[in-house]
Design a protein around this motif. Structure first.
Motif, PDB file in Angstrom:
ATOM      1  N   GLU A 190       0.833  -1.206   0.000  1.00 37.53           N
ATOM      2  CA  GLU A 190       0.000   0.000   0.000  1.00 37.53           C
ATOM      3  C   GLU A 190       0.869   1.259   0.000  1.00 37.53           C
ATOM      4  OE1 GLU A 190      -0.589  -2.589   1.976  1.00 37.53           O
ATOM      5  OE2 GLU A 190      -2.604  -3.263   1.367  1.00 37.53           O
ATOM      6  N   LYS A 208      -4.077   3.409 -10.071  1.00 38.54           N
ATOM      7  CA  LYS A 208      -3.659   3.053  -8.706  1.00 38.54           C
ATOM      8  C   LYS A 208      -4.132   1.650  -8.338  1.00 38.54           C
ATOM      9  CE  LYS A 208      -3.554   4.642  -3.944  1.00 38.54           C
ATOM     10  NZ  LYS A 208      -3.848   5.733  -2.986  1.00 38.54           N
ATOM     11  N   ASN A 209      -5.361   1.303  -8.716  1.00 35.78           N
ATOM     12  CA  ASN A 209      -5.889  -0.028  -8.379  1.00 35.78           C
ATOM     13  C   ASN A 209      -5.104  -1.133  -9.092  1.00 35.78           C
ATOM     14  OD1 ASN A 209      -7.808   0.966  -6.661  1.00 35.78           O
ATOM     15  ND2 ASN A 209      -9.450   1.005  -8.191  1.00 35.78           N
ATOM     16  N   GLU A 210      -4.780  -0.894 -10.366  1.00 37.48           N
ATOM     17  CA  GLU A 210      -3.986  -1.882 -11.134  1.00 37.48           C
ATOM     18  C   GLU A 210      -2.629  -2.096 -10.474  1.00 37.48           C
ATOM     19  OE1 GLU A 210      -4.944  -1.585 -15.871  1.00 37.48           O
ATOM     20  OE2 GLU A 210      -3.987   0.136 -14.947  1.00 37.48           O
ATOM     21  N   ASP A 252      -2.832  -3.957  -7.070  1.00 35.28           N
ATOM     22  CA  ASP A 252      -3.060  -5.397  -7.276  1.00 35.28           C
ATOM     23  C   ASP A 252      -1.774  -6.094  -7.702  1.00 35.28           C
ATOM     24  OD1 ASP A 252      -5.704  -5.140  -6.604  1.00 35.28           O
ATOM     25  OD2 ASP A 252      -6.463  -5.142  -8.677  1.00 35.28           O
TER      26      ASP A 252
END
Length: 416
Positions: free
Chosen positions: A152, A179-181, A184
């Motif tokens: 994170e 950011k999500n890619e 993950d």
């Protein structure tokens, strides 16, 4: 206290280090990679099976050996996750320095974009992001393997980096992930690699203090060294033996035997000076017979005759104790074989390696060729002309040849 022995490439890389590390590592407790990244390609043949290693040290085929990726390596986690799937039960025998720098997807995109912009003046890099990853490290903007343990925070830091460098990335046409890619992706890397991340400096020190036998495995070759190679057509790390000390975390006093790996001829990938390059049939035969296509890129290697001037220079930089001559069998069947013993430079004959290598011409001596050395395992069984070739290499470089490879197979090796 024990000392760490070192395997180092003495030409422009691709000398055959993987086979020798694999062969010798059976006698060691630990094998360590010290610099470079997945631009390295170490090919090992054993029992007819080919293994192509790029980041994982070449001792991995021996189940009892600890393999370490040192702090001097730039690690592409995406690539490493794929590479380790070839091997079973790596836990407890494979570790990655928490201080090794991350080579992420945007580094490769930057690398490829900059090469495209240079056009005919391109360096000829592998496009794997090695240079940009080292550039971030040196400019103190890099991120290290240990940071993967908190994905994170690392994600936030990387998104800030991308924001600060948006105009630069836009100019190159580099598309950054969402950011999500990214989060993950980083979580996946932690899941797959987190258990291998460790303070490898302490591990190596404890091993030395416990009289464990350690081998340092160099990547690329001396003539590609960022300081001492054919700049700017070089790699982005110190490939000479001294670079191994900083790349794993030991002092020069803790280096033992230095084994320099050389091909019986010369190859080079990418652009840059190559005085002994053969543009005719002989070079084509070396390429085809030697299967001179890059382990990492698949690119055809440039081929030419053995350059004793360059090898003598590199061996001095590395403090080589003995050579391992690889691929002697590729020269089987040549009527004559040539060795470059000096250069012509600005109207003079010189026997040293100048900084300006672009403007030298090789001065050759010809030796008689031989029929076949392939598969021979004793020096006395070599054809007389092949022995004479090895002895001439020793004379011109001032370094003894201790190992001779006569085929890709592990067993087809002469140890003198």
């Amino acid at each position: 206290m024990n000392r760490a022995d070192l395997i180092v490439g003495v030409q422009w890389g691709d000398e055959g280090k993987g086979k020798i590390v694999d062969m010798l590592s059976a006698n060691y407790d630990m094998v360590c990679r010290c610099q470079g990244g997945h631009n390295a390609g170490h090919t090992i043949w054993t029992n007819g099976v080919k293994y192509a290693l790029h980041l994982v040290p070449s001792g991995v085929l021996h189940k009892n050996i600890i393999n370490i990726i040192g702090n001097g390596v730039v690690v592409c986690p995406e690539f490493l996750v794929k590479e380790i799937k070839q091997f079973e039960a790596l836990e407890g025998r494979f570790f990655i320095s928490d201080k090794a720098h991350l080579n992420l997807r945007h580094h490769a995109l930057i690398d490829q974009a900059k090469e495209r912009l240079k056009g005919k003046n391109a360096i000829g890099t592998t496009g794997k992001g090695i240079g940009p990853a080292y550039a971030d490290k040196i400019s103190r903007n890099g991120h290290r393997m240990g940071e993967l343990l908190d994905p994170e925070k690392l994600c936030d830091d990387l998104m800030n980096d991308f924001s600060e460098n948006k105009s630069f990335l836009d100019t190159l046409g580099v598309v950054i992930p969402s950011k999500n890619e990214l989060l993950d992706e980083l979580k996946l890397y932690k899941k797959e690699l987190g258990k291998f991340i460790a303070n490898t400096t302490q591990m190596v020190w404890k091993a030395l203090d416990s009289n464990k036998k350690i081998m340092l495995e160099g990547a690329q070759g001396t003539l590609l060294d960022i300081d001492h190679g054919t700049y700017p057509y070089v790699t982005s790390s110190n490939t000479i033996s001294a670079g191994s000390c900083s790349g794993i975390g030991i002092s020069p006093k803790e280096v033992g035997e230095v084994i320099g790996i050389i091909k019986a001829y010369t190859t080079r990938v990418g652009n840059g000076a190559f005085p002994t390059e053969d543009f005719g049939t002989d070079g084509d035969i070396m390429c085809e017979t030697g299967k001179e296509f890059g382990t990492t890129t698949g690119r055809k290697r440039r081929c030419g005759w053995f350059d004793a001037v360059a090898v003598k220079y590199a061996a001095r930089l590395d403090g080589v104790d003995k050579f391992a001559v690889m691929k002697l069998d590729v020269l089987d069947g040549f009527d004559k074989v040539k060795i470059c013993k000096a250069y012509e430079y600005k109207g003079e004959i010189i026997d040293y390696f100048p900084t300006d290598l672009e403007n030298v011409k090789p001065i050759y001596e010809e030796l008689e060729g031989w029929d076949k050395v392939e598969g021979i395992r004793k020096f006395d069984d070599l054809p007389q002309n092949a022995k004479a070739y090895i002895e001439r290499i020793e004379e011109l470089t001032g370094t003894k040849v201790g190992i001779i490879s006569t085929s890709p197979e592990r067993e087809d090796t002469i140890v003198r």
